[in-house]
Design a protein around this motif. Structure first.
Motif, PDB file in Angstrom:
ATOM      1  N   ALA A 141       0.805  -1.324   0.146  1.00 39.59           N
ATOM      2  CA  ALA A 141      -0.036  -0.074   0.111  1.00 39.59           C
ATOM      3  C   ALA A 141       0.931   1.289  -0.002  1.00 39.59           C
ATOM      4  N   PHE A 142       2.034   1.094   0.712  1.00 42.86           N
ATOM      5  CA  PHE A 142       2.828   2.347   0.672  1.00 42.86           C
ATOM      6  C   PHE A 142       3.583   2.705  -0.826  1.00 42.86           C
ATOM      7  N   ARG A 151       2.515  12.095   0.267  1.00 44.01           N
ATOM      8  CA  ARG A 151       3.724  12.415   1.017  1.00 44.01           C
ATOM      9  C   ARG A 151       3.741  11.684   2.252  1.00 44.01           C
ATOM     10  N   TYR A 152       2.725  11.681   3.155  1.00 48.56           N
ATOM     11  CA  TYR A 152       2.483  11.053   4.077  1.00 48.56           C
ATOM     12  C   TYR A 152       1.525  10.264   4.472  1.00 48.56           C
ATOM     13  N   ASP A 168       5.017  -4.230  16.391  1.00 52.96           N
ATOM     14  CA  ASP A 168       6.432  -4.065  16.276  1.00 52.96           C
ATOM     15  C   ASP A 168       7.258  -3.112  15.371  1.00 52.96           C
ATOM     16  N   SER A 169       6.151  -2.332  14.741  1.00 57.38           N
ATOM     17  CA  SER A 169       6.444  -0.987  14.013  1.00 57.38           C
ATOM     18  C   SER A 169       7.012   0.181  14.766  1.00 57.38           C
ATOM     19  N   PRO A 170       7.881   0.995  14.247  1.00 57.52           N
ATOM     20  CA  PRO A 170       8.160   2.188  15.103  1.00 57.52           C
ATOM     21  C   PRO A 170       7.118   2.953  15.577  1.00 57.52           C
ATOM     22  N   PRO A 175      10.447   7.207   7.805  1.00 55.64           N
ATOM     23  CA  PRO A 175      10.125   6.840   6.218  1.00 55.64           C
ATOM     24  C   PRO A 175      10.041   5.428   5.909  1.00 55.64           C
ATOM     25  N   VAL A 176       8.893   5.321   5.050  1.00 53.85           N
ATOM     26  CA  VAL A 176       8.641   3.769   4.680  1.00 53.85           C
ATOM     27  C   VAL A 176       9.134   3.894   3.136  1.00 53.85           C
TER      28      VAL A 176
END
Length: 293
Positions: A141-142, A151-152, A168-170, A175-176
């Motif tokens: 999806a990103f 942009r975000y 477990d993600s930040p 940035p992805v």
């Protein structure tokens, strides 16, 4: 004589997911999408109350808005922009990304972005997935978001939940993809576990003092901006009750709704708030005031 330097006040991001009560994902088994147009819409009056509250507190916010809503209430969209808030995308029809193919997702977010930009007259840079439905199984999806000009994103909730979450993600903005930032809604790290501290049903359920303490810990201990969110229906005690829903869904949706408006008013007074784009994007990347050709 040296003067003491005041600590810098951290601005947090206030965000509103613009959808109506009958579009909530938990109601999908009970309300057919084909019945939406027959339902009483209450989003416009609730957004008017939210805009008045933000104006009274001199706060700016980001409105993640459904294309379905924008198409029906263009004057509401223009009021959001005219009052200095950021217009961002919540997709078109509140479909979870996890239920869509890459092609269907591209159509959904592209269609919403174009309409929001046409109505608002500003570039739409941000996106939030319905029900935080970007996770480990659909990170593609990103790539689609980047291709569609976003942009975000604010679509990952780093908690464990029965409907969403990527624990477990930040916890903070990262940035992805090159040119695309993920800005998760806020959690507090306690005993190696992320606790939700950013709005929604948790904010309505928990004592206000606890929610305030959690955000304050993120500002003071982590030295990070918090991302808070709520929905227009969460301040609407008069909304129709949906018949036949299960007990868990009923509790999650309706708990403490009569108190939410005043709690948000207090939250706006207790912290400094701003728009997502102005807090998390570099000034050179913020083009929200540029007219869309």
């Amino acid at each position: 004589m040296l003067m003491a330097t005041r600590p810098q006040v951290i601005r947090n991001a206030m965000t509103i997911d613009v959808e109506d009560y009958f579009q909530v994902s938990a109601f999908a088994p009970y309300i057919a999408r084909s019945d939406w147009d027959a339902r009483e819409c209450r989003v416009e009056r609730n957004i008017e109350r939210i805009l008045a509250l933000l104006a009274a507190k001199q706060c700016k916010a980001t409105f993640f808005t459904l294309g379905w809503i924008a198409q029906r209430y263009p004057q509401m969209l223009r009021a959001i922009v005219e009052q200095g808030h950021e217009l961002a995308s919540h997709g078109w029809g509140h479909e979870r990304v996890s239920d869509l193919t890459p092609a269907a997702f591209a159509e959904d977010i592209g269609r919403a972005k174009k309409l929001l930009e046409d109505l608002g007259g500003q570039a739409v840079l941000g996106y939030r997935a319905p029900s935080f439905s970007i996770g480990e199984n659909n990170l593609w999806a990103f790539d689609v978001l980047l291709e569609q000009g976003y942009r975000y994103s604010s679509s990952v909730y780093p908690i464990r939940h029965d409907h969403y979450g990527m624990p477990d993600s930040p916890r903070f903005a990262y940035p992805v993809r090159q040119g695309l930032l993920e800005v998760p809604v806020t959690t507090l790290r306690v005993m190696n576990k992320n606790l939700p501290s950013s709005g929604g049903g948790y904010f309505r359920l928990l004592p206000y003092a606890l929610s305030r303490w959690m955000i304050r810990q993120v500002n003071t201990q982590d030295q990070q901006s918090a991302v808070f969110y709520f929905h227009p229906w969460e301040i609407d005690a008069g909304q129709p009750r949906i018949a036949g829903i299960d007990a868990k869904t009923r509790f999650r949706h309706y708990v403490n709704i009569p108190r939410t408006h005043d709690r948000i008013a207090q939250l706006l007074s207790d912290f400094a708030w701003g728009r997502m784009d102005e807090i998390f994007l570099a000034p050179s990347a913020v083009e929200q005031k540029a007219r869309v050709a």
